[in-house]
Design a protein around this motif. Sequence first.
Motif, PDB file in Angstrom:
ATOM      1  N   LYS A 101      44.265  33.356  45.686  1.00 16.76           N
ATOM      2  CA  LYS A 101      44.601  32.974  44.309  1.00 16.76           C
ATOM      3  C   LYS A 101      46.092  33.219  44.038  1.00 16.76           C
ATOM      4  O   LYS A 101      46.691  34.187  44.519  1.00 16.76           O
ATOM      5  CB  LYS A 101      43.742  33.739  43.310  1.00 16.76           C
ATOM      6  CG  LYS A 101      44.066  35.214  43.168  1.00 16.76           C
ATOM      7  CD  LYS A 101      43.312  35.840  41.999  1.00 16.76           C
ATOM      8  CE  LYS A 101      43.701  37.293  41.823  1.00 16.76           C
ATOM      9  NZ  LYS A 101      43.041  37.913  40.660  1.00 16.76           N
TER      10      LYS A 101
ATOM     11  N   GLU B  16      40.129  32.371  38.742  1.00 13.61           N
ATOM     12  CA  GLU B  16      41.542  32.743  38.798  1.00 13.61           C
ATOM     13  C   GLU B  16      41.767  34.187  38.379  1.00 13.61           C
ATOM     14  O   GLU B  16      42.847  34.736  38.599  1.00 13.61           O
ATOM     15  CB  GLU B  16      42.377  31.808  37.911  1.00 13.61           C
ATOM     16  CG  GLU B  16      42.356  30.359  38.344  1.00 13.61           C
ATOM     17  CD  GLU B  16      42.878  30.125  39.760  1.00 13.61           C
ATOM     18  OE1 GLU B  16      43.483  31.051  40.336  1.00 13.61           O
ATOM     19  OE2 GLU B  16      42.671  29.027  40.296  1.00 13.61           O
TER      20      GLU B  16
ATOM     21  N   GLY C 211      39.268  35.955  41.718  1.00 13.94           N
ATOM     22  CA  GLY C 211      39.667  35.530  43.052  1.00 13.94           C
ATOM     23  C   GLY C 211      38.533  34.880  43.822  1.00 13.94           C
ATOM     24  O   GLY C 211      37.365  34.919  43.412  1.00 13.94           O
TER      25      GLY C 211
ATOM     26  N   GLU D 204      42.784  36.980  50.191  1.00 13.37           N
ATOM     27  CA  GLU D 204      42.719  36.375  48.860  1.00 13.37           C
ATOM     28  C   GLU D 204      43.790  35.293  48.751  1.00 13.37           C
ATOM     29  O   GLU D 204      44.921  35.468  49.195  1.00 13.37           O
ATOM     30  CB  GLU D 204      42.928  37.434  47.777  1.00 13.37           C
ATOM     31  CG  GLU D 204      42.786  36.897  46.369  1.00 13.37           C
ATOM     32  CD  GLU D 204      41.479  36.145  46.165  1.00 13.37           C
ATOM     33  OE1 GLU D 204      41.532  34.917  45.976  1.00 13.37           O
ATOM     34  OE2 GLU D 204      40.415  36.793  46.221  1.00 13.37           O
TER      35      GLU D 204
END
Length: 496
Positions: free
Chosen positions: A441, A314, A317, A439
């Motif tokens: 996250k 987290e 990523g 990405e």
Amino acid sequence: MENKQQSNGMTKENNAVKKKVYIKKFYNETWERRYGFSVDEGTLTLLWSITVSIFAIGGLVGAIIVTPIVKFFGRKCTLVLNNVFAVAAALLMSLSLLAGSFEMLILGRIIMGVDAGISLSALPMYLSEISPKEIRGSLGQVTAIFICIGVFTGQVLGLPEIFGQESRWPFLFGAIIVPSLIQVVILPFLPESPRYLLLEKHNRSKAEKAFQRFLGKDDVSQEIEEVLAESRAQRNTKLVSVVQLLRTRAVRWQILTVVITMGCYQLCGLNAIWYYTNNIFSESGINRETIPYVTLSTGGVETLAAVFSGLVIERLGRRPLLIGGFGLMIVFFAVLTVSLTLQNTVHWLPYLSIFCILAIIASFCIGPGGIPFVLTGELFQQSQRPAAFMIAGTVNWLCNFAVGLLFPFIQAGLQTYCFLVFAGVCFAGAAYLFFVLPETKNKTFHEISQAFAKRNKVTLEMQEMNHYPGERKPSEEQESNFSSPVDNGETLKRIV
């Protein structure tokens, strides 16, 4: 939770060599007792090959049937009921020696494969749906962490002091019952996926209670509204079939991404590492009786790397861990190829080979070993997710079967240079992910879908409609459904 990986992990390294000898001896003795003569080498090899490869066939069956099961029973209940397969497989395999039937062992392997195929789809699906977006990656890595724990547990149980003896190998299979019983006791007390309850069962009250239990707070209106906003944008909560998903232009690049990451997950060469481990340890001067204890380091490194990935995913990523993991594997595959080729000329090179083996295992587990399952849950919206996991599972198990079938020929033809083939697979996977994967996250499922809209060459409106105009509901009608705790009666849908 991943009890099937005990069976898979127990077949690795030195324990696998011993079990192969023990089980082949069991096959030969059973054959001689039945027919009065020893089985010929060709038939024995065929029986062993079937025993090994049929696990992947079972996994493929499990991946195919998981979609209607999770729709009808829900995510949590699927995981609970799946233990029936695990217990049945454990009993068949562990009692095969006592019954004098190698067919029981083979049947147990395929049933265990079905259990694995269902688990590797239902568990990541459940975790992705119950997780807040801030920790969705970390919770998603639980699948990989428990796979690694299963491997390490199998290595420990396979030690000579425990079950690593000829008379005790059936107990190694029987140990699968233990995690199955733990699941049966604990899982019923956990809530069902609130997204499943809200979007598929249209039961808002149960969804709110599930969110409250998972999040530990009374006010979950923000979470409910986030799910409803996704549903309003999606404009379709009916379960999507595999054919419908494949024909949907708005998710073409998501499907391709899942196929490539799952393919690389199986084809990146980790099975080749297990193949060479014992020989490398022996040539480095380690006593053969000591090797089972030294190889515990591989399982330990796997577990630590998976835990590390869960802790940093987290922050860093998904992209850096996936691309970086494949990149490091390329480097260490290249060094390992040189080391193995020249190890007879320089006395310290076997130690470099050991380091490369552990480094490749760690590189795999920090990214490619777990994140593909996380991505499959993140790249698709609620109605598409079961079909997406069916596609991902099918690719996973077909590639698993292909590796088992083709690797002996690759190794025989290329010897130590076979690692360059796997380095090429890692490079192809890393290059694709670098140019294509956004990405994910801290993003909602709807935001992730929007990130792919331009690449899929669809407008935002088309992305939201998901190309199902015939099944589209007015937003007002759809939202009114969420206040009703009554199922609409459509529980089993056509899958393909």
